[in-house]
Design a protein around this motif. Structure first.
Motif, PDB file in Angstrom:
ATOM      1  N   LEU A 202      -2.150   6.790   1.226  1.00 45.20           N
ATOM      2  CA  LEU A 202      -1.917   7.751   0.141  1.00 45.20           C
ATOM      3  C   LEU A 202      -1.908   9.187   0.657  1.00 45.20           C
ATOM      4  O   LEU A 202      -1.125  10.022   0.190  1.00 45.20           O
ATOM      5  N   ARG A 203      -2.768   9.481   1.615  1.00 44.13           N
ATOM      6  CA  ARG A 203      -2.870  10.848   2.125  1.00 44.13           C
ATOM      7  C   ARG A 203      -1.569  11.297   2.783  1.00 44.13           C
ATOM      8  O   ARG A 203      -1.202  12.473   2.705  1.00 44.13           O
TER       9      ARG A 203
ATOM     10  N   SER B 186       9.647  -1.682   9.629  1.00 46.88           N
ATOM     11  CA  SER B 186       9.609  -0.763  10.765  1.00 46.88           C
ATOM     12  C   SER B 186       9.295   0.656  10.314  1.00 46.88           C
ATOM     13  O   SER B 186       8.549   1.392  10.972  1.00 46.88           O
ATOM     14  N   LEU B 187       9.849   1.041   9.164  1.00 47.09           N
ATOM     15  CA  LEU B 187       9.542   2.364   8.615  1.00 47.09           C
ATOM     16  C   LEU B 187       8.075   2.460   8.219  1.00 47.09           C
ATOM     17  O   LEU B 187       7.400   3.456   8.513  1.00 47.09           O
ATOM     18  N   VAL B 188       7.565   1.418   7.566  1.00 45.27           N
ATOM     19  CA  VAL B 188       6.155   1.428   7.166  1.00 45.27           C
ATOM     20  C   VAL B 188       5.254   1.488   8.404  1.00 45.27           C
ATOM     21  O   VAL B 188       4.238   2.191   8.414  1.00 45.27           O
ATOM     22  N   ALA B 189       5.627   0.775   9.474  1.00 43.55           N
ATOM     23  CA  ALA B 189       4.854   0.833  10.713  1.00 43.55           C
ATOM     24  C   ALA B 189       4.787   2.262  11.241  1.00 43.55           C
ATOM     25  O   ALA B 189       3.748   2.712  11.740  1.00 43.55           O
ATOM     26  N   GLN B 190       5.886   3.003  11.140  1.00 42.01           N
ATOM     27  CA  GLN B 190       5.888   4.396  11.579  1.00 42.01           C
ATOM     28  C   GLN B 190       4.995   5.266  10.692  1.00 42.01           C
ATOM     29  O   GLN B 190       4.318   6.177  11.182  1.00 42.01           O
TER      30      GLN B 190
ATOM     31  N   THR C 184      -2.458  -8.113  -5.779  1.00 38.65           N
ATOM     32  CA  THR C 184      -3.854  -8.035  -5.343  1.00 38.65           C
ATOM     33  C   THR C 184      -4.137  -6.680  -4.735  1.00 38.65           C
ATOM     34  O   THR C 184      -5.238  -6.130  -4.883  1.00 38.65           O
ATOM     35  N   VAL C 185      -3.158  -6.117  -4.029  1.00 42.10           N
ATOM     36  CA  VAL C 185      -3.330  -4.789  -3.449  1.00 42.10           C
ATOM     37  C   VAL C 185      -3.625  -3.774  -4.548  1.00 42.10           C
ATOM     38  O   VAL C 185      -4.560  -2.972  -4.440  1.00 42.10           O
ATOM     39  N   LEU C 186      -2.848  -3.799  -5.624  1.00 44.24           N
ATOM     40  CA  LEU C 186      -3.080  -2.865  -6.728  1.00 44.24           C
ATOM     41  C   LEU C 186      -4.458  -3.095  -7.337  1.00 44.24           C
ATOM     42  O   LEU C 186      -5.213  -2.144  -7.563  1.00 44.24           O
ATOM     43  N   THR C 187      -4.807  -4.355  -7.574  1.00 42.16           N
ATOM     44  CA  THR C 187      -6.090  -4.667  -8.203  1.00 42.16           C
ATOM     45  C   THR C 187      -7.262  -4.194  -7.367  1.00 42.16           C
ATOM     46  O   THR C 187      -8.215  -3.596  -7.877  1.00 42.16           O
ATOM     47  N   ARG C 188      -7.199  -4.457  -6.055  1.00 41.62           N
ATOM     48  CA  ARG C 188      -8.337  -4.163  -5.187  1.00 41.62           C
ATOM     49  C   ARG C 188      -8.391  -2.697  -4.741  1.00 41.62           C
ATOM     50  O   ARG C 188      -9.472  -2.192  -4.427  1.00 41.62           O
TER      51      ARG C 188
ATOM     52  N   LEU D 159       0.821  -1.209   0.000  1.00 40.97           N
ATOM     53  CA  LEU D 159       0.000   0.000   0.000  1.00 40.97           C
ATOM     54  C   LEU D 159       0.855   1.259   0.000  1.00 40.97           C
ATOM     55  O   LEU D 159       0.563   2.227  -0.718  1.00 40.97           O
ATOM     56  N   GLN D 160       1.899   1.255   0.824  1.00 42.36           N
ATOM     57  CA  GLN D 160       2.754   2.432   0.903  1.00 42.36           C
ATOM     58  C   GLN D 160       3.457   2.701  -0.430  1.00 42.36           C
ATOM     59  O   GLN D 160       3.495   3.833  -0.920  1.00 42.36           O
TER      60      GLN D 160
END
Length: 298
Positions: A289-290, A266-270, A221-225, A189-190
């Protein structure tokens, strides 16, 4: 009480939220006798309208159940619903199969299994991936931890809810695999969010660009959905950032205990935590995205 495959089951389904409500409905459609309980009356009434039965308490739901399925938000809810003084284990008959489909820590699943064993209740941890759409369409991916024999007995029920149903190991293994799943989803997602901002800044047609990306190695699947919602900025929650924040806590804490490095995770978690801090916790996790847009001044 043993659960025999290929027959109608008496099922107690506890937790009829965004995910649990559709899942319980699929079990009713599959011909099972499903008694539902939730803290809110509306989802219980919806299940009853679909042919299920309504219960006013955990005790009432579990009273005659062969199988109990729990689908609640987090560890404290599982501990309260299952281990509480008036919870599942206080009322389930010996031999009952308890399938916890919540996303929680492996440690809580182990605690539940130990407490259940003391009263003769069998357990599976069976968290799911696929979000609200996967629950509604009955195409969830279900990763199951517990005894192999119990998995075999539960499989006919689980295949009414998902298309990928896999026994991944002993108790707690389902939750460990789910943690890895949430790590991968958050990362996708990120990066998708960053790609969208990059493409917009470049003035490229997003629809065409995403078609090409989706057809190549970047496809997922993330991109598709999630592409349509992200392009339209429609962040109606199918899986809230608040819940993904909880899941990222699980994976980072578990990884620390295992000594497994998560430099990108860990970066994505932040970044997920930052989204909550900016008031986006109640939005769908596509609203990562925001955060990228804020950084880009969009």
């Amino acid at each position: 009480m043993s659960v025999t495959p290929a027959r109608t089951r008496r099922i107690a389904f506890i937790g009829l939220g965004i995910m649990g409500g559709p899942m319980a409905g699929h079990l009713v459609k599959a011909g099972h006798q499903v008694t539902g309980f939730d803290l809110f009356p509306e989802p219980v009434e919806r299940l009853a309208a679909q042919g299920g039965r309504a219960a006013a308490s955990v005790a009432e739901a579990v009273a005659d159940a062969e199988v109990v399925i729990t689908m609640v938000p987090a560890d404290p809810h599982v501990r309260a619903v299952v281990l509480g003084d008036d919870g599942v284990l206080a009322h389930a008959a010996p031999g009952t199969l308890l399938i916890d489909m919540s996303s929680i820590t492996p440690g809580t699943s182990l605690d539940v299994a130990a407490a259940a064993a003391r009263v003769g209740v069998r357990t599976l941890d069976a968290p799911v991936s696929g979000g609200e759409a996967g629950a509604v369409e009955a195409v969830l991916s279900i990763m199951v931890g517990g005894a192999a024999a119990d998995f075999v007995e539960a499989r006919p029920l689980l295949t009414a809810l998902g298309t990928t149903v896999v026994h991944v190991g002993p108790t707690g293994a389902g939750q460990t695999v789910k943690a890895a799943n949430q790590l991968v989803v958050a990362g996708h997602l990120q990066i998708l969010a960053e790609a969208l901002v990059f493409l917009r800044k470049a003035g490229v047609d997003l629809g065409s660009a995403l078609d090409v990306l989706g057809g190549g190695l970047a496809g997922s699947t993330v991109l598709t959905r999630k592409r349509a919602a992200m392009v339209a900025h429609d962040f109606t929650p199918g899986f809230r950032i608040d819940l993904h924040h909880k899941d990222m806590g699980i994976v980072t804490e578990t990884a620390r205990a295992l000594g497994a490095p998560l430099p990108v995770g860990s970066l994505v978690a932040q970044l997920v935590q930052a989204a909550r801090a900016n008031g986006d916790g109640g939005l769908d996790h596509a609203a990562l995205l925001r955060g990228v847009e804020r950084l880009a001044g969009q």
